[in-house]
Design an enzyme around this catalytic site. Structure first.
Site, mmCIF file in Angstrom:
data_model
loop_
_atom_site.group_PDB
_atom_site.id
_atom_site.type_symbol
_atom_site.label_atom_id
_atom_site.label_comp_id
_atom_site.label_asym_id
_atom_site.label_seq_id
_atom_site.Cartn_x
_atom_site.Cartn_y
_atom_site.Cartn_z
ATOM 1 N N SER A 14 0.834 -1.196 0.000
ATOM 2 C CA SER A 14 0.000 0.000 0.000
ATOM 3 C C SER A 14 0.874 1.254 0.000
ATOM 4 O O SER A 14 1.689 1.423 -0.909
ATOM 5 C CB SER A 14 -0.955 -0.076 1.191
ATOM 6 O OG SER A 14 -2.094 0.691 0.913
ATOM 7 N N HIS A 27 -7.463 -6.002 0.385
ATOM 8 C CA HIS A 27 -6.251 -5.201 0.511
ATOM 9 C C HIS A 27 -5.429 -5.671 1.716
ATOM 10 O O HIS A 27 -5.820 -5.437 2.859
ATOM 11 C CB HIS A 27 -6.731 -3.756 0.701
ATOM 12 C CG HIS A 27 -5.648 -2.743 0.748
ATOM 13 N ND1 HIS A 27 -4.973 -2.319 -0.372
ATOM 14 C CD2 HIS A 27 -5.122 -2.027 1.784
ATOM 15 C CE1 HIS A 27 -4.102 -1.389 -0.037
ATOM 16 N NE2 HIS A 27 -4.170 -1.195 1.270
#
Ligand code: GTR
Length: 437
Positions: A265, A409
């Site tokens: 990320s 995610h």
């Protein structure tokens, strides 16, 4: 510019799936009951499309876009040889990213020293050596310690390749005691495969908050007024990764030419920029990095993070110039495929998660695809395909990797396994996973 007409990936169209969604939206206005039924169906469709073996869902509608051609120099000439890329164009692209996206590292002088604060030659039941090290940056009587946890495998014939994790989560994720074993940093598995595993907290270099660049490394080495291209926090974290690399390259158990930098990320954005700025990294691994990372900025559709949103939510991450491209991504002189190209001919691995629309998995994949002309010029095939793999599949190409894992995610062992498999190929080794106990 790479013309949309010449390039099948560039022009985006409303697909039949999306048209039917529009119809569904109209129908749902009819009755509340019908609305909820259809919403359930829609969710079911989306859920099944995210299953392993399925193709990643088609793009939503978005404006057509054209990508800048990495091989078109600033003076309009075409870069035709590897030498022209290395001697001229690569530097231009790097400068464009410094100026418009991540910012420039100040030239301030500082001192750097390495201190081993704890060592255990029999860590992980004798399988590894643990070193806890402080990389200390000193200037004007102030010291900033970057704390590194490093495990090196004890069973090895030669210096080991290493993975350096830029950890953007809490310290429990990189626990040196191994009382907490986070899948974010699966040390036992990495050591079993023969990799040295290093990690540091990004917050040691620069806390992840907007404080007008007062704390962290900014507070120590920034001088004078800030400029529109002064470095932001991602550039500071990337710089920190290079300082840890300075240390790793002194460790006899590590092969200095086989160090990978990995991040998830915001850490994935950082890993790419670190490898762009520092050519000593042999492999850059970007997991779910999204906007400002691997995802193409020009793919502007609702439901993914775009420049306007990221510079508003995280005003400290980028240089001030990047804000100018809010809702004006088409005016960026570069796009993120050129960030991937800056890593060539070294290896790059990009991973996505199927439910991570915010990061735009297809945009992440296409960045690797569109970096291929630079890899080709430097003698490598790159991914070797323009077809996005099915969910759950991985492409191990020539210096380029892409996978899309089912799920949300996150960085988990499944992602790491893909990265180690690819690193094995890049580093010409076969690391058979060994039992971890
Ligand atoms: C989100 C942000 C992303 C990504 C993510 C993360 O809030 O919008 O760009 O960086 O955080 O780092 O987990």
């Amino acid at each position: 510019m790479v013309g949309a007409g010449r390039n099948p990936f560039v022009r985006q169209r409303l697909c039949p799936f999306d048209s039917s969604l529009l119809e569904i939206v109209k129908l749902t206005r009819m009755t509340i009951a019908l609305k909820s039924t259809l919403a359930c169906c829609l969710l079911a469709i989306l859920a099944s499309a995210a299953a392993a073996g399925e193709p990643y869902p088609a793009d939503p509608a978005m404006p057509a876009y054209e990508l800048p051609d990495p091989l078109k120099a600033n003076d309009g000439t075409t870069v035709a040889t590897a030498e022209q890329w290395k001697d001229k164009r690569r530097g231009e692209v790097l400068e464009l990213f410094r100026k418009h996206v991540y910012g420039r590292v100040p030239a301030t002088k500082y001192e750097q020293t390495f201190h081993v604060v704890h060592e255990d030659p029999q860590a992980l039941g004798g399988r590894a050596t643990l070193r806890q090290v402080e990389v200390r940056i000193t200037r004007d009587g102030k010291t900033l310690p970057i704390r590194v946890n490093l495990f090196t495998p004890n069973e090895r014939q030669q210096p080991a390749p290493a993975f350096l994790l830029i950890c953007n989560r809490g310290p429990e994720n990189i626990d040196a005691t191994r009382q907490t074993k986070s899948p974010f940093w699966p040390v036992e598995e990495g050591i079993a495969r023969g990799y040295a595993m290093a990690a540091f907290l990004n917050s040691d270099v620069d806390p992840d908050k907007h404080d007008e660049f007062k704390d962290g490394i900014h507070g120590m080495i920034d001088q004078g007024a800030r400029h529109a291209d002064s470095w932001g926090t991602i550039a500071a974290w990337a710089w920190g990764a290079s300082r840890v690399l300075d240390y790793l390259r002194t460790v006899p158990e590590i092969n200095p030419d086989q160090v990978a930098v990995i991040g998830h990320s915001r850490g994935g954005k950082t890993a790419l920029w670190a490898a762009a700025e520092d050519e000593r990294f042999a492999l850059a691994v970007s997991n779910d990095s999204g906007c400002g990372g691997a995802a193409l900025s020009r793919r502007r559709f609702d439901g993914r993070e775009q420049v306007k949103r990221i510079v508003t939510s995280f005003p400290h991450w980028f240089c001030a110039n990047f804000k100018d491209y809010s809702d004006r991504e088409d005016e960026l002189p570069i796009d993120q495929h050129e960030l991937i190209a800056l890593i060539a001919p070294r290896a790059v691995a990009v991973g996505s998660a199927s439910e991570d629309r915010w990061a735009d998995p297809r945009g992440e994949f296409l960045s690797v695809v569109h970096a291929a002309p630079v890899y080709a010029l430097l003698g490598h095939k790159g991914l070797g395909t323009t077809e996005m793999p099915a969910i759950g599949d991985a492409i191990h190409g020539d210096r380029a990797h892409y996978h899309i894992r089912p799920g949300k995610h996150n960085l988990i062992v499944e992602d790491w396994n893909h990265y180690w498999d690819f690193a094995d190929r890049v580093f010409g080794r076969t690391s058979q996973p060994q039992p971890t106990k």
